[in-house]
Design a protein around this motif. Structure first.
Motif, PDB file in Angstrom:
ATOM      1  N   UNK A   3       0.833  -1.189   0.000  1.00 28.56           N
ATOM      2  CA  UNK A   3       0.000   0.000   0.000  1.00 28.56           C
ATOM      3  C   UNK A   3       0.874   1.246   0.000  1.00 28.56           C
ATOM      4  N   UNK A   4       0.499   2.267  -0.791  1.00 35.16           N
ATOM      5  CA  UNK A   4       1.309   3.492  -0.842  1.00 35.16           C
ATOM      6  C   UNK A   4       1.252   4.286   0.454  1.00 35.16           C
ATOM      7  N   UNK A   5       0.132   4.147   1.206  1.00 32.58           N
ATOM      8  CA  UNK A   5      -0.032   4.888   2.458  1.00 32.58           C
ATOM      9  C   UNK A   5      -0.612   3.948   3.510  1.00 32.58           C
ATOM     10  N   UNK A   6       0.040   3.884   4.661  1.00 32.57           N
ATOM     11  CA  UNK A   6      -0.459   3.091   5.785  1.00 32.57           C
ATOM     12  C   UNK A   6      -0.592   4.015   6.988  1.00 32.57           C
ATOM     13  N   UNK A   7      -1.770   4.012   7.617  1.00 32.28           N
ATOM     14  CA  UNK A   7      -2.005   4.827   8.807  1.00 32.28           C
ATOM     15  C   UNK A   7      -1.872   3.945  10.045  1.00 32.28           C
ATOM     16  N   UNK A   8      -1.076   4.396  11.003  1.00 34.52           N
ATOM     17  CA  UNK A   8      -0.953   3.687  12.270  1.00 34.52           C
ATOM     18  C   UNK A   8      -1.211   4.665  13.410  1.00 34.52           C
ATOM     19  N   UNK A  18       4.796   5.957   4.377  1.00 37.38           N
ATOM     20  CA  UNK A  18       4.613   6.381   2.993  1.00 37.38           C
ATOM     21  C   UNK A  18       5.535   5.630   2.029  1.00 37.38           C
ATOM     22  N   UNK A  19       5.022   5.406   0.822  1.00 38.29           N
ATOM     23  CA  UNK A  19       5.801   4.784  -0.257  1.00 38.29           C
ATOM     24  C   UNK A  19       6.945   5.713  -0.662  1.00 38.29           C
ATOM     25  N   UNK A  26       1.002  12.097  -6.719  1.00 37.12           N
ATOM     26  CA  UNK A  26       0.191  10.870  -6.698  1.00 37.12           C
ATOM     27  C   UNK A  26       0.051  10.355  -5.266  1.00 37.12           C
ATOM     28  N   UNK A  27       1.157  10.421  -4.521  1.00 35.98           N
ATOM     29  CA  UNK A  27       1.140   9.994  -3.131  1.00 35.98           C
ATOM     30  C   UNK A  27       0.211  10.882  -2.303  1.00 35.98           C
ATOM     31  N   UNK A  28       0.230  12.164  -2.569  1.00 36.87           N
ATOM     32  CA  UNK A  28      -0.624  13.105  -1.847  1.00 36.87           C
ATOM     33  C   UNK A  28      -2.093  12.765  -2.037  1.00 36.87           C
ATOM     34  N   UNK A  29      -2.461  12.394  -3.256  1.00 38.57           N
ATOM     35  CA  UNK A  29      -3.850  12.009  -3.520  1.00 38.57           C
ATOM     36  C   UNK A  29      -4.213  10.720  -2.779  1.00 38.57           C
TER      37      UNK A  29
END
Length: 227
Positions: A3-8, A18-19, A26-29
């Motif tokens: 996953x490009x973004x993981x929330x913990x 973050x990737x 693209x990451x910001x979106x």
């Protein structure tokens, strides 16, 4: 695919993993989409934020925070770097360890408790002396009397039914453990004076809760292991 973004989430806020290869726009979106998906969980939350997995410039960090606040109800109160994050986590572990250790320790009281005296303790307590009729010992943990218990003892005052009361000479007016109360038979002063000259040696005993009742039993190695 990772996953490009993981929330913990954690005690102080949230950590974004973050990737490191994706284009920043693209990451910001992806970050915006992630927070929109989690809106129900983080609704109106105020938290600190930290970043992991990708080297960000200060401008990129601010852009991420702005995107989160504009596209969700989350309020970011500060940004933590990795060193601050590690320091915070270490502090939390130390505080947790101290709290656990505090719960395992107990207090000592040396002397005889006389009629009208009340000893109230937050932890387990060992009384080196007697608890006379009319005196009371209250503890959120266990109570151990290295003497005679002839007054009242209230163990597990926070509702702990696993607590116990032990005494070298068990002759209480009342024992309470958690929400369970046990009373001894009414005795006259004459009866108690007779107890001072026992025919048989006094045997250390412990009071515990079993099947909703308080039982007073001789202290044995097997019983100690079970409590």
């Amino acid at each position: 695919m990772q996953q490009p973004v993981v929330l913990k989430s954690n005690k102080y806020g949230i950590n974004l993993i973050l990737n490191d290869h994706m284009e920043f726009k693209e990451l910001l979106q992806c970050i915006i989409d992630k927070f929109k998906e989690s809106e129900g969980f983080f609704k109106n939350a105020k938290m600190a934020i930290s970043f992991e997995g990708r080297k960000l410039t200060q401008e990129e960090e601010f852009e991420i925070v702005e995107a989160i606040t504009e596209n969700s109800s989350v309020q970011i109160i500060c940004i933590l770097d990795n060193d601050q994050l590690k320091e915070e986590l270490v502090r939390q572990k130390i505080e947790q360890f101290e709290e656990e250790q505090a719960g395992r320790t107990g207090e000592f009281y040396k002397g005889t408790l006389r009629s009208g005296q009340v000893l109230d303790c937050e932890t387990s307590v060992v009384v080196i002396g007697d608890v006379n009729p009319g005196a009371k010992v209250i503890s959120k943990g266990n109570i151990v009397i290295l003497g005679a218990l002839k007054g009242n003892a209230y163990a597990g005052a926070n509702g702990n039914m696993q607590a116990f009361v032990a005494a070298l000479d068990m002759d209480p007016v009342q024992i309470k453990i958690g929400d369970v109360i046990g009373r001894s038979a009414d005795k006259t002063a004459k009866d108690r004076k007779k107890k001072k000259q026992p025919v048989e040696p006094i045997e250390p005993q412990v009071a515990i809760v079993k099947d909703g009742n308080i039982y007073i039993e001789p202290i044995t190695k097997g019983l100690l292991n079970s409590i």
